[in-house]
Design an enzyme around this catalytic site. Structure first.
Site, PDB file in Angstrom:
ATOM      1  N   ALA A   9       0.873  -1.181   0.000  1.00  0.00           N
ATOM      2  CA  ALA A   9       0.000   0.000   0.000  1.00  0.00           C
ATOM      3  C   ALA A   9       0.912   1.234   0.000  1.00  0.00           C
ATOM      4  CB  ALA A   9      -0.981   0.007   1.170  1.00  0.00           C
ATOM      5  N   HIS A  14       7.157   5.768   1.312  1.00  0.00           N
ATOM      6  CA  HIS A  14       7.942   4.620   0.848  1.00  0.00           C
ATOM      7  C   HIS A  14       8.826   5.029  -0.335  1.00  0.00           C
ATOM      8  CE1 HIS A  14       4.255   2.458   2.492  1.00  0.00           C
ATOM      9  NE2 HIS A  14       5.221   1.877   3.175  1.00  0.00           N
ATOM     10  N   GLY A 125      12.302   4.241   7.670  1.00  0.00           N
ATOM     11  CA  GLY A 125      11.740   5.576   7.877  1.00  0.00           C
ATOM     12  C   GLY A 125      11.721   5.969   9.345  1.00  0.00           C
ATOM     13  N   GLU A 126      11.929   7.273   9.580  1.00  0.00           N
ATOM     14  CA  GLU A 126      11.818   7.790  10.949  1.00  0.00           C
ATOM     15  C   GLU A 126      10.375   7.806  11.428  1.00  0.00           C
ATOM     16  OE1 GLU A 126      13.816  11.576  10.879  1.00  0.00           O
ATOM     17  OE2 GLU A 126      15.760  10.625  11.318  1.00  0.00           O
ATOM     18  N   GLN A 131      11.250   1.546  15.823  1.00  0.00           N
ATOM     19  CA  GLN A 131      11.670   0.427  14.965  1.00  0.00           C
ATOM     20  C   GLN A 131      13.081   0.672  14.402  1.00  0.00           C
ATOM     21  OE1 GLN A 131       9.050  -1.443  11.911  1.00  0.00           O
ATOM     22  NE2 GLN A 131      10.092  -0.104  10.480  1.00  0.00           N
ATOM     23  N   VAL A 154       7.695  11.643   5.626  1.00  0.00           N
ATOM     24  CA  VAL A 154       7.002  12.375   4.553  1.00  0.00           C
ATOM     25  C   VAL A 154       5.549  12.570   4.999  1.00  0.00           C
ATOM     26  CG1 VAL A 154       6.306  12.323   2.130  1.00  0.00           C
ATOM     27  CG2 VAL A 154       8.536  11.429   2.809  1.00  0.00           C
ATOM     28  N   SER A 163       0.822   7.195   5.773  1.00  0.00           N
ATOM     29  CA  SER A 163       0.788   5.830   6.303  1.00  0.00           C
ATOM     30  C   SER A 163      -0.196   5.026   5.477  1.00  0.00           C
ATOM     31  CB  SER A 163       0.306   5.861   7.762  1.00  0.00           C
ATOM     32  OG  SER A 163      -0.055   4.562   8.176  1.00  0.00           O
TER      33      SER A 163
HETATM   34  P1  AMP Z   1       5.472  -0.027   6.295  1.00  0.00           P
HETATM   35  O1  AMP Z   1       5.107  -0.406   4.900  1.00  0.00           O
HETATM   36  O2  AMP Z   1       4.467   0.836   6.988  1.00  0.00           O
HETATM   37  O3  AMP Z   1       5.946  -1.200   7.123  1.00  0.00           O
HETATM   38  O4  AMP Z   1       6.741   0.918   6.158  1.00  0.00           O
HETATM   39  C1  AMP Z   1       7.873   0.521   5.439  1.00  0.00           C
HETATM   40  C2  AMP Z   1       8.955   1.556   5.659  1.00  0.00           C
HETATM   41  O5  AMP Z   1       8.484   2.823   5.225  1.00  0.00           O
HETATM   42  C3  AMP Z   1       9.332   1.713   7.150  1.00  0.00           C
HETATM   43  O6  AMP Z   1      10.732   1.904   7.247  1.00  0.00           O
HETATM   44  C4  AMP Z   1       8.578   2.966   7.540  1.00  0.00           C
HETATM   45  O7  AMP Z   1       9.155   3.655   8.619  1.00  0.00           O
HETATM   46  C5  AMP Z   1       8.666   3.763   6.271  1.00  0.00           C
HETATM   47  N1  AMP Z   1       7.602   4.778   6.211  1.00  0.00           N
HETATM   48  C6  AMP Z   1       6.270   4.586   6.395  1.00  0.00           C
HETATM   49  N2  AMP Z   1       5.611   5.755   6.315  1.00  0.00           N
HETATM   50  C7  AMP Z   1       6.558   6.708   6.093  1.00  0.00           C
HETATM   51  C8  AMP Z   1       6.518   8.132   5.934  1.00  0.00           C
HETATM   52  N3  AMP Z   1       5.374   8.816   5.998  1.00  0.00           N
HETATM   53  N4  AMP Z   1       7.682   8.784   5.712  1.00  0.00           N
HETATM   54  C9  AMP Z   1       8.861   8.106   5.658  1.00  0.00           C
HETATM   55  N5  AMP Z   1       8.962   6.770   5.809  1.00  0.00           N
HETATM   56  C10 AMP Z   1       7.838   6.090   6.019  1.00  0.00           C
END
Ligand code: AMP
Length: 259
Positions: A9, A14, A125-126, A131, A154, A163
């Site tokens: 998603a 990402h 990502g921060e 994590q 972002v 998200s």
């Molecule tokens: P996820 O798909 O939510 O597991 O996230 C995958 C990676 O994308 C993780 O390292 C997250 O921290 C990063 N991530 C998710 N949302 C954001 C965002 N808004 N800005 C930067 N990195 C993100």
């Protein structure tokens, strides 16, 4: 080779991580896998959004080199079990306290990915700051030869941290969710106006809870390295403000640098 683990998603957050890897001149591999062992809430897992076709188009359009779409059978041939880790004191608070087993599941799948993919570096990502700290710790502790690169959060135009779970918000909830960033950023920008940590946390707690669709799970002020709650606001110590907030049925997290 750079590696960006995701649960799909995909959104601009990402994409920014993939771009960070590509900008380093690295071949870049993205994994898309909704990892069951890191979900402590079965409804959250069942309702996790899936937009695979769009994700693949997005990755292709920015020049991502490879996508890894593993199955549970491939990653967990012996069944869905987490490994044991020592996270020091990094998992005692916030997500670690509120989502039992979450970080064990996350670290399990990430270390399995490192074994299979053997990347030179991985981008996190921060947005998921705890994590990121935990992965850095595991990599150091287990001597993984993988550099961990952080990517900034972002945000949408109104400040809401991007998200995948935002897709599950109703229009009304989506509007109220923007308050999370508004309140956290006000607290961080006007930190001098708060007499102490409790007053600052109470301000965030009460302002967020006054929105009908929002229910705060935690507001925490922690040092940015060990992630321990601080007792005093001290501009000489890097600190961050963290929040987990339920918006309708969706649990959202965010964090910002205080000092
Ligand atoms: P996820 O798909 O939510 O597991 O996230 C995958 C990676 O994308 C993780 O390292 C997250 O921290 C990063 N991530 C998710 N949302 C954001 C965002 N808004 N800005 C930067 N990195 C993100």
């Amino acid at each position: 080779m750079g590696f960006v683990p995701t649960m799909g998603a995909l959104h601009e957050g990402h994409v920014s991580l993939v771009q960070l890897s590509l900008d380093r001149g690295a071949k870049t591999l993205v994994s898309i896998y909704v990892n069951p062992t890191q979900f402590n809430n079965p409804e959250d897992l069942a309702k996790y959004p899936n937009t695979l076709e769009k994700d693949l188009e997005m990755l292709e359009s920015i020049g991502c080199d490879a996508v890894f779409l593993p199955t549970a059978e491939m990653l967990y041939p012996e069944g869905l079990k987490s490994r044991a880790f020592s996270f020091g004191c990094l998992d005692l608070n916030m997500e670690g306290a509120g989502r039992p087993g979450h970080f064990e599941g996350m670290a399990t799948v990430v270390t399995k990915f490192f074994e299979l993919i053997q990347p030179d570096f991985a981008v996190f990502g921060e947005k998921d700051y705890q994590q990121l700290c935990i992965i850095r710790h595991v990599v150091a502790e287990e001597n993984w030869p993988v550099e961990i690169i952080p990517g900034p959060i972002v945000r949408e135009v109104d400040g809401l941290a991007m998200s995948s779970r935002n897709l599950r918000l109703t229009p009304n909830e989506r509007e109220q969710a923007a308050t999370i960033y508004a309140v956290l950023s006000k607290a961080c920008n006007e930190v001098d106006g708060f007499t102490d940590v409790e007053t600052l946390k109470n301000y965030c707690f009460e302002t967020l809870n006054s929105e009908p669709s929002l229910a705060v799970e935690y507001i925490e002020c922690c040092d940015a390295l060990k992630l321990q709650p601080v007792e005093k606001l001290d501009p000489n110590i890097p600190m961050r403000l963290f929040a987990a907030v339920r918006c309708g049925n969706v649990r959202l997290i965010d964090n910002l640098a205080l000092f």
